[in-house]
Write a protein that holds these residues in place. Structure first.
Motif, PDB file in Angstrom:
ATOM      1  N   TYR A  64       0.683  -0.952   0.041  1.00 28.79           N
ATOM      2  CA  TYR A  64       0.059   0.050  -0.094  1.00 28.79           C
ATOM      3  C   TYR A  64       1.059   1.290  -0.124  1.00 28.79           C
ATOM      4  CZ  TYR A  64      -4.197  -2.631   0.794  1.00 28.79           C
ATOM      5  OH  TYR A  64      -5.145  -3.538   0.587  1.00 28.79           O
ATOM      6  N   ARG A  65       0.424   2.188  -0.938  1.00 24.79           N
ATOM      7  CA  ARG A  65       1.282   3.501  -1.094  1.00 24.79           C
ATOM      8  C   ARG A  65       0.339   4.576  -1.211  1.00 24.79           C
ATOM      9  NH1 ARG A  65       5.918   3.759  -5.231  1.00 24.79           N
ATOM     10  NH2 ARG A  65       6.620   2.056  -4.020  1.00 24.79           N
ATOM     11  N   HIS A  66       0.250   5.504  -0.262  1.00 24.08           N
ATOM     12  CA  HIS A  66      -0.434   6.534  -0.259  1.00 24.08           C
ATOM     13  C   HIS A  66      -2.079   6.018  -0.355  1.00 24.08           C
ATOM     14  CE1 HIS A  66       2.847   9.341  -1.159  1.00 24.08           C
ATOM     15  NE2 HIS A  66       2.828   8.552  -2.390  1.00 24.08           N
ATOM     16  N   GLY A  67      -2.361   5.145   0.359  1.00 22.95           N
ATOM     17  CA  GLY A  67      -3.666   4.486   0.609  1.00 22.95           C
ATOM     18  C   GLY A  67      -4.194   3.540  -0.511  1.00 22.95           C
ATOM     19  N   LEU A  68      -3.345   3.446  -1.613  1.00 23.33           N
ATOM     20  CA  LEU A  68      -3.874   2.563  -2.819  1.00 23.33           C
ATOM     21  C   LEU A  68      -2.973   1.383  -2.757  1.00 23.33           C
ATOM     22  CD1 LEU A  68      -4.201   5.620  -5.751  1.00 23.33           C
ATOM     23  CD2 LEU A  68      -6.247   4.271  -4.049  1.00 23.33           C
TER      24      LEU A  68
END
Length: 336
Positions: A64-68
């Motif tokens: 997960y990166r920046h919520g995505l």
């Protein structure tokens, strides 16, 4: 005596200690490990002096990166690690698999299964898929994918998210309703034209078969009228010229009783009342289907096309009615 790691490059006299050191080299320091990150679509290498564990080349990871969520995998044709950004609320399993095939033309087949081996439908949202571990099968090769565990949202957060999604859907509908309806109207018009083109040759064949069946049915009805006229004339001739009414009365009674038996038998066979219109329609259909088989006319296909055309016209009528109402509302707003 000095430790071995501190012995000089070549033998030197140590005056303070009075010791001759043997010629031994300095041990070289270990080279720094370098982590290379290869990005999909751009062959560049970035050097970093940090230590890291190496990911196996065939492993599929989910981060997960920046919520995505980011799904990282190795493309089978180019053998490159590629990252796919997933929009959980919008992306589906089918769209994700289509993105894989668009990125790598070497992917012929792709499917997703649960850990138990059950296939997941293409309409499933990726947000639901990423809740549990799954298997990704690419070109008949299965990869086990482990999804990171996420904290279960509270009831208040879930209700708030549902409200936001509903509000976003309503806002999108209001802003794009007229545009979507015009696109639907254009699509329905194209569909109606296409159906009419398919029906045109069938209509010509059907008109010829219907005319032939109608002529045979009318001829059969006129033949029945002629037989009844002959029967009435024969009974009158036998009553007044050959025999008397005392002899012909029982004959006419049994003829009437025989006709009643024929009508009852017709009801038992067809489950319909014996009426002239029903008999004519039934006989017309018999002649029509017989002639259709002779001319290889597909009645089922014709009926299906007619039903599709009727549904398309009804949908077009509803779309145009809603557009007309919107135009009236806009005119009233302008007047006000």
């Amino acid at each position: 005596m000095l430790p071995r790691g501190l012995w000089p490059w070549r033998a030197r006299l140590l005056p303070t200690l009075g010791i001759w050191g043997p010629a031994r080299p300095w041990p070289l320091p270990p080279p720094p490990q370098v982590l290379y990150v290869k990005l999909c679509g751009n062959v560049k290498y970035y050097q970093s002096h940090h230590y890291s564990t190496v990911v196996p080349p065939d492993e599929i990871t989910v981060n997960y990166r920046h919520g995505l969520p980011l799904v990282t995998l190795t493309l089978p044709s180019r053998k490159e690690r590629c990252q796919f950004v997933v929009k959980p609320m919008l992306s589906t399993v089918g769209s994700f698999l289509q993105d894989l095939q668009n990125e790598d033309k070497g992917i012929k087949t792709a499917a997703i299964f649960t850990a138990d081996g059950n296939k997941i439908s293409a309409s499933t949202l990726m947000d639901i898929l990423l809740m549990n571990d799954f298997k990704l099968v690419i070109n008949k090769i299965a990869y086990d994918v482990q999804c990171p565990k996420r904290e279960k949202p509270s009831n208040e957060h879930t209700a708030e998210m549902e409200h936001m999604k509903s509000l976003a859907h309503r806002l999108f509908t209001i802003l794009h309703l007229e545009e979507s309806q015009k696109k639907r109207e254009h699509h329905l018009l194209e569909k109606i034209d296409h159906l009419k083109e398919q029906l045109q040759p069938l209509e010509e064949v059907k008109a010829g078969i219907a005319a032939h069946s109608e002529a045979k049915t009318s001829g059969l009805l006129w033949a029945g009228l002629a037989l009844l006229s002959i029967q009435g004339g024969a009974l009158a001739w036998l009553t007044w010229w050959v025999y008397s009414w005392d002899i012909m009365e029982p004959v006419t009674y049994f003829i009437t009783f025989a006709n009643s038996m024929v009508f009852f038998a017709y009801f038992l066979v067809t489950r319909q009342d014996y009426t002239y219109s029903a008999v004519k329609s039934r006989q017309f259909l018999q002649f029509f289907h017989k002639k259709s088989k002779q001319q290889h006319f597909d009645v089922e296909q014709y009926n299906k096309l007619k039903e599709d055309l009727a549904k398309a016209k009804e949908s077009l009528k509803q779309v145009r009615h809603s557009l007309y109402l919107q135009m009236q509302v806009e005119e009233l707003n302008e007047k006000n």
